[in-house]
Design an enzyme around this catalytic site. Sequence first.
Site, mmCIF file in Angstrom:
data_model
loop_
_atom_site.group_PDB
_atom_site.id
_atom_site.type_symbol
_atom_site.label_atom_id
_atom_site.label_comp_id
_atom_site.label_asym_id
_atom_site.label_seq_id
_atom_site.Cartn_x
_atom_site.Cartn_y
_atom_site.Cartn_z
ATOM 1 N N TYR A 24 -5.935 6.560 4.629
ATOM 2 C CA TYR A 24 -6.146 5.524 3.621
ATOM 3 C C TYR A 24 -5.323 4.271 3.953
ATOM 4 O O TYR A 24 -5.847 3.153 3.973
ATOM 5 C CB TYR A 24 -5.790 6.023 2.203
ATOM 6 C CG TYR A 24 -5.699 4.850 1.278
ATOM 7 C CD1 TYR A 24 -6.864 4.230 0.833
ATOM 8 C CD2 TYR A 24 -4.466 4.278 0.943
ATOM 9 C CE1 TYR A 24 -6.801 3.078 0.066
ATOM 10 C CE2 TYR A 24 -4.400 3.135 0.182
ATOM 11 C CZ TYR A 24 -5.567 2.545 -0.252
ATOM 12 O OH TYR A 24 -5.512 1.388 -0.987
ATOM 13 N N CYS A 40 -15.032 1.452 -13.404
ATOM 14 C CA CYS A 40 -15.501 2.828 -13.226
ATOM 15 C C CYS A 40 -14.300 3.775 -13.340
ATOM 16 O O CYS A 40 -13.973 4.517 -12.430
ATOM 17 C CB CYS A 40 -16.175 2.944 -11.863
ATOM 18 S SG CYS A 40 -17.105 4.447 -11.629
ATOM 19 N N ASP A 72 -9.490 5.658 -1.401
ATOM 20 C CA ASP A 72 -8.476 6.245 -2.291
ATOM 21 C C ASP A 72 -9.200 6.971 -3.432
ATOM 22 O O ASP A 72 -10.430 7.091 -3.419
ATOM 23 C CB ASP A 72 -7.520 5.158 -2.807
ATOM 24 C CG ASP A 72 -8.215 4.160 -3.725
ATOM 25 O OD1 ASP A 72 -9.460 4.244 -3.879
ATOM 26 O OD2 ASP A 72 -7.518 3.312 -4.310
ATOM 27 N N GLU A 130 0.831 -1.205 0.000
ATOM 28 C CA GLU A 130 0.000 0.000 0.000
ATOM 29 C C GLU A 130 0.869 1.261 0.000
ATOM 30 O O GLU A 130 0.523 2.271 -0.595
ATOM 31 C CB GLU A 130 -0.947 0.024 1.208
ATOM 32 C CG GLU A 130 -2.072 -0.999 1.127
ATOM 33 C CD GLU A 130 -3.039 -0.748 -0.034
ATOM 34 O OE1 GLU A 130 -3.019 0.344 -0.619
ATOM 35 O OE2 GLU A 130 -3.807 -1.670 -0.361
#
Length: 354
Positions: A119, A189, A137, A36
């Site tokens: 996050y 998306c 995010d 991450e």
Amino acid sequence: MQIKIDPSVLIYWYNNNKRPLPFRSTKDPYKIWISETMLQQTQVKTVIPFYERWVNKLPTIESVSRTNIDSLLKLWEGLGYYRRCQNFYHASKIVVESYKGVIPSDYESFKGLPGVGDYTAGAVLSISFGIPIPAIDGNVKRVMSRLYGFKHLTRYNETIIYKAISRTLKNYNPSDFNQGLMELGALICTSESPKCFKCPLSQNCKAYQSGNPMKYPRKKAKRIIPHFNVVAAIIWRGDSFYIQKRSKNKMLGGLWEFPGGKVEKGETLEMALLRELKEECNFNARILKKATSINHRYSHYSITMHCYYCEEKNDKIVSHTNSNWIKKNQISQYSFPKANHKIFNFLNKHDWNL
Ligand code: DGT
């Protein structure tokens, strides 16, 4: 406003469509955390080889804490945003010294570690420990804005998004739900070409219903970033040239560089170089010839770096702990900014001819 999706539909879609990424085959909080950290502001395909190299060399948080920052920066070289690496190193030391090497699973302790923001805390704790905390995010913000029909990502709308996800997470698998939203944003998306015909959530999506999903959320105007001319010196002493380490608190801190800096108003390139060498190295150089110029873009500005071959005149550069004289074949032992690798590539093609 309630979220009008069936989370089980998203989770089902995620489990059947997720990309088989190397950090998805583990729940190890250390590996999720480093992945991450690398993924911040960086594309997945760029991160994968860096991630694999890193965890192969450093399989545990303890192994990170025992390494030195120069070796870590070498593993990070080319990934950019080097502060992330420095923070991870400091955090690894805190985990070993204050938490007996066990990554804390409570939000407050984990979020208190250097470099861990909302996050990252949400992503690591939900994926590794199944704790129901949102991991929001850019992808998730876009997916949720479209579902809700938010044209503007105001703080108010962001709070609605946060609360909606928090409520939902309590009743579903937090790891799959958070990752499902992120993966939907990454694959379906997308910002530029949303594939609504493939989206499991399109039926209840306000942006889809509007007929123009790309309008949600409205894009911020692109910032115009400043440009700087930078001069740098390749100073030879025999078959070695001089490099120095950038100070920790500067951008690209801890990486090695040629001495030099930004050209100031009213200066020629040569004047700027002589001034920088005097300021940084207390050294009066003799400029021999221009080697090359390269362009490079950082997130907040861009540079043209003009490199000159120089030599020591009467006075000599005084070496110090953060400087070194290296031969061409020793470049790979040090971590340099990407801009320098562009220069090395050019010089390698031109045989470093003076
Ligand atoms: P300041 O006043 O903190 O902006 O410092 P300056 O003017 O000494 O500039 P510096 O060194 O921070 O800025 C040079 C920019 O060029 C910086 O973004 C780092 C980048 N850069 C990349 N490779 C090199 C290199 O080999 N040498 C130098 N000096 N800069 C490099």
